[in-house]
Motif scaffolding. Structure first.
Motif, PDB file in Angstrom:
ATOM      1  N   TRP A 508      10.267   8.122  43.877  1.00 46.80           N
ATOM      2  CA  TRP A 508       9.791   7.825  45.230  1.00 46.80           C
ATOM      3  C   TRP A 508       9.417   6.350  45.397  1.00 46.80           C
ATOM      4  O   TRP A 508       8.651   5.991  46.297  1.00 46.80           O
ATOM      5  CB  TRP A 508       8.587   8.685  45.563  1.00 46.80           C
ATOM      6  N   SER A 509       9.915   5.478  44.545  1.00 41.18           N
ATOM      7  CA  SER A 509       9.549   4.069  44.589  1.00 41.18           C
ATOM      8  C   SER A 509       9.753   3.480  45.976  1.00 41.18           C
ATOM      9  O   SER A 509      10.736   3.770  46.660  1.00 41.18           O
ATOM     10  CB  SER A 509      10.378   3.271  43.575  1.00 41.18           C
ATOM     11  N   ALA A 510       8.820   2.614  46.366  1.00 38.84           N
ATOM     12  CA  ALA A 510       8.846   2.015  47.696  1.00 38.84           C
ATOM     13  C   ALA A 510       9.978   1.004  47.811  1.00 38.84           C
ATOM     14  O   ALA A 510      10.369   0.363  46.838  1.00 38.84           O
ATOM     15  CB  ALA A 510       7.509   1.343  47.987  1.00 38.84           C
ATOM     16  N   ARG A 511      10.480   0.860  49.022  1.00 42.16           N
ATOM     17  CA  ARG A 511      11.506  -0.146  49.311  1.00 42.16           C
ATOM     18  C   ARG A 511      10.961  -1.252  50.210  1.00 42.16           C
ATOM     19  O   ARG A 511      11.629  -2.249  50.431  1.00 42.16           O
ATOM     20  CB  ARG A 511      12.710   0.507  50.003  1.00 42.16           C
ATOM     21  N   SER A 512       9.745  -1.075  50.715  1.00 41.69           N
ATOM     22  CA  SER A 512       9.185  -2.033  51.665  1.00 41.69           C
ATOM     23  C   SER A 512       7.671  -2.063  51.532  1.00 41.69           C
ATOM     24  O   SER A 512       7.023  -1.003  51.513  1.00 41.69           O
ATOM     25  CB  SER A 512       9.573  -1.638  53.096  1.00 41.69           C
ATOM     26  N   TRP A 513       7.092  -3.265  51.456  1.00 37.44           N
ATOM     27  CA  TRP A 513       5.632  -3.384  51.395  1.00 37.44           C
ATOM     28  C   TRP A 513       4.992  -3.040  52.734  1.00 37.44           C
ATOM     29  O   TRP A 513       3.836  -2.611  52.778  1.00 37.44           O
ATOM     30  CB  TRP A 513       5.239  -4.790  50.955  1.00 37.44           C
ATOM     31  N   THR A 514       5.728  -3.212  53.816  1.00 46.16           N
ATOM     32  CA  THR A 514       5.203  -2.820  55.126  1.00 46.16           C
ATOM     33  C   THR A 514       4.921  -1.322  55.149  1.00 46.16           C
ATOM     34  O   THR A 514       3.880  -0.870  55.660  1.00 46.16           O
ATOM     35  CB  THR A 514       6.206  -3.191  56.232  1.00 46.16           C
ATOM     36  N   GLU A 515       5.834  -0.550  54.556  1.00 42.56           N
ATOM     37  CA  GLU A 515       5.629   0.892  54.486  1.00 42.56           C
ATOM     38  C   GLU A 515       4.463   1.236  53.574  1.00 42.56           C
ATOM     39  O   GLU A 515       3.667   2.138  53.872  1.00 42.56           O
ATOM     40  CB  GLU A 515       6.904   1.579  53.989  1.00 42.56           C
ATOM     41  N   VAL A 516       4.336   0.539  52.455  1.00 43.31           N
ATOM     42  CA  VAL A 516       3.225   0.789  51.531  1.00 43.31           C
ATOM     43  C   VAL A 516       1.893   0.582  52.239  1.00 43.31           C
ATOM     44  O   VAL A 516       0.977   1.418  52.156  1.00 43.31           O
ATOM     45  CB  VAL A 516       3.335  -0.131  50.297  1.00 43.31           C
TER      46      VAL A 516
END
Length: 689
Positions: A508-516
């Motif tokens: 489930w690794s993030a692709r965007s810091w905005t989403e994090v």
């Protein structure tokens, strides 16, 4: 020869100041040890005061192998009301007990900011920056840097001495003392970086408490150290506030937390909590396929869980009758339904249940008053706890646990369908539903993904306590639901979010810091650190061949250190025996050695080292990671550093998991001095290109 004498005189003077400062620190500690909590008014106050005094004593500990100060700033003229003429910068404040004269200023003090930020373009009122070199705690060298564009020694009687004016500059024009400190071999836990903080790092460290900071940091940029130093800075600046609300460091695993455990104590912060996500949410008892975990980690599950929980609130089938003495008071079923509907979804489930009972009781009290009685709050509480009210409460708004709700959701297809309608399609529902449901919630072997769902439900039932500040490292590896769990723990505070999208290795690794940041519920700016100080350039360039395949949107990392000769890639007939030989070679040089291997080959490599007579420790959950030679399973390598790294069979590491190339990128960027890559099989094509 006079130049040597001049430099020797300066070193002697600085060593005398160091000795004076250490003596003053010892007196400060002795004074703290002499204080007593016996004057406290009661036992609780005495215990609290004793705890504070013990923290003070621990914070004043002198570590002989650690320099008490590492820099000095000089300004022209006399000291003013705010700025001294000469300022020594160190890990903690030290003052003369008799005169109160500051001998060393804490690196976190506002005035110390100039040590990291001042330069010729903006000297910030200072003329000269001096850095000190240390060996085993002994001051051995110094290096001066003019900040005003002039002669750094214009007020020095030896200003015409060319040897003295620039004795330690490296060929690249950067500070040799700074470079040597960065490259200094290490064994055991991570060290602090107060002596080497760069201006862009300092800006992050000193960000305001109310600001959430997100750092996208390439390997070797010091993002972890920056996060830890920001925690220390905030504790220094907002001591009273954060001592009440708390600061928590969240890392990816226990090995990582052991590695960073010495940093904050070295900075005088001895009471900061550290935990993994499993420590916070509960250790997983079972496992499941990665696609199932990824589906459960989706942020949309939050809406499904909310619906599932509130489906337990049902319409009343009958009204309420309360008997008090000879009088009977009634509420029709539509009145009960109206009260429940007014509360449903407007508060947490547990608080709503309590409020429902009180509102039922209040309606009964209104009827009592209409009959001429004068009931008070005690009567309302009695009615709220009465059997008729409890029967209606349990029928309409039953008490449930997170485990009960999740067990029902994952085992009851119809219940899941109602909760997920319009959110998850049939295939997605089937992906998270148990093929064979456990008999009850008590027998479930909850997985890591389940733990995050349970925490979400617990947050919907009761309020989660919030911290003053949260530091999350390797945040790219957390699911949306895990990030939401952390967000609840800093709902009224701020956060420091650290990671590297290129090093994301989970399903489930993030692709965007905005989403994090959105999942954390925090507004913050993303700062990218791409200039590395720790990993040699040749090593970083080699690993960066993988970057277009694991995180094509990121800037290619650069290293401040060229690292000529730091990389050695060998094809060998037997990787296990070759790794033992490479380990022996690495041990002949100063520093720590990390042999990073495919997880499945850990035992074989450990046995080979033992057969070769090499003492090694296998890094695991229970190991402290202090041995000079460590066998490191690839899955545990993230966030760790070693002077010399040996990587065994890259192709096997890459093939071991879905995001194996990202894991390999992590593994290849753990070296501070040298990297040896051993392979029998062909290298991954992405790396060989």
């Amino acid at each position: 020869m006079p130049a040597v004498a001049d430099e020797s005189e300066i070193l002697a003077a600085e060593r005398a100041h160091l000795a004076e400062s250490r003596a003053a620190l010892r007196r400060m500690r002795e004074h703290a040890e002499s204080l007593s909590a016996d004057t406290a008014a009661d036992l609780v106050s005495r215990q609290f005061l004793e705890s504070l005094l013990q923290q003070r004593v621990e914070a004043l500990a002198d570590r002989p192998g650690t320099p008490l100060f590492f820099g000095r700033m000089d300004r022209d003229g006399e000291s003013g009301p705010d700025l001294p003429a000469v300022m020594y910068v160190g890990r903690r404040h030290v003052h003369d007990g008799d005169e109160g004269r500051p001998l060393v200023l804490d690196w976190r003090a506002p005035v110390s900011r100039a040590f990291y930020q001042a330069g010729p373009a903006d000297p910030m009122g200072w003329r000269l920056r001096r850095r000190f070199g240390f060996q085993a705690g002994e001051l051995t060298a110094f290096e001066d840097e003019p900040l005003d564009g002039g002669d750094p020694h214009k007020n020095d009687p030896h200003k015409n001495d060319p040897h003295k004016s620039d004795p330690h500059k490296s060929d690249r024009g950067t500070s040799r003392i700074l470079t040597e400190e960065i490259e200094r071999p290490r064994t055991g836990p991570m060290r602090d970086i107060v002596a080497t903080i760069q201006p862009e790092q300092d800006a992050i460290v000193r960000a305001a408490l109310g600001a959430t900071v997100c750092v996208q940091g390439a390997p070797g940029t010091g993002k972890t150290a920056v996060g830890l130093h920001r925690a220390a800075y905030l504790l220094f600046t907002h001591r009273e506030r954060l001592s009440r609300s708390g600061v928590l460091i969240v890392g990816p695993n226990r090995a990582f937390l052991a590695y960073i455990s010495a940093v904050l104590p070295a900075l005088g912060e001895v009471r900061v909590e550290q935990a993994t996500i499993d420590d916070l949410l509960g250790a997983p008892l079972g496992e499941e396929p990665a696609p199932v975990s990824a589906a459960k980690g989706d942020a949309r599950l939050a809406d499904v869980l909310r619906r599932a929980l509130w489906q337990h609130v049902r319409k009343p089938e009958e009204g309420l009758v309360v008997t008090r003495g000879s009088a009977r008071y009634r509420l029709a079923d539509h009145e009960v339904r109206e009260i429940a509907a007014g509360l449903r979804g407007t508060t947490r489930y547990g608080a709503g249940r309590a409020a429902f009972a009180q509102r039922l009781a209040h309606r009964i009290l209104v009827q009592m008053e209409q009959r001429g009685e004068a009931p008070d709050d005690r009567v309302q509480d009695q009615v709220a706890r009465s059997r008729p009210v409890r029967q209606v409460l349990d029928a309409v708004w039953p008490k449930v646990t997170a485990e009960q709700v999740l067990h029902r959701l994952l085992s009851d297809a119809e219940f899941l369908r109602r909760a997920a309608k319009g959110v998850l399609d049939e295939d997605e529902q089937a992906a998270i539903r148990w093929a064979k449901a456990p008999r009850s919630h008590r027998s479930v072997r909850w997985t890591a993904a389940d733990r995050a769902l349970l925490d979400e439900l617990n947050g919907l039932i009761e309020r989660t306590a919030s911290l003053g500040h949260l530091v999350v490292d390797e945040a790219q590896d957390l699911s949306a639901m895990q990030l939401r769990a952390l967000g609840r723990r800093c709902g009224t505070g701020s956060a420091t979010v650290l990671g590297d999208l290129a090093q994301g290795t989970t399903a489930w690794s993030a692709r965007s810091w905005t989403e994090v940041l959105a999942h954390l519920g925090q507004d913050g700016e993303v700062t990218e650190l791409s200039l590395g100080f720790r990993v040699p350039g040749t090593v970083l360039d080699y690993a960066a061949r993988l970057l277009p395949h694991v995180a094509p949107g990121l800037e290619r990392p650069r290293s401040l250190r060229p690292g000529a000769g730091a990389l050695d890639v060998r094809r060998v007939p037997d990787v296990v025996s070759a790794a033992a030989g490479a380990a022996r070679e690495a041990l002949a040089r100063p520093g720590s050695v990390g042999l990073i291997v495919p997880d499945a080959d850990t035992g074989a490599h450990a046995a080979a080292l033992a057969a070769a007579g090499l003492a090694a420790e296998v890094l695991g959950p229970e190991s402290d990671g202090t041995a000079r030679l460590l066998v490191v399973p690839a899955a545990l390598a993230k966030g760790l550093e070693y002077d010399h790294v040996i990587v065994a069979e890259p192709a096997a590491i890459a093939a071991a998991e879905a995001r194996g190339l990202a894991r390999l990128y992590v593994v290849l960027t753990r070296a501070v001095t040298s990297l040896t890559v051993l392979h029998r099989d062909d290298l991954p094509v992405e790396l060989a290109s």
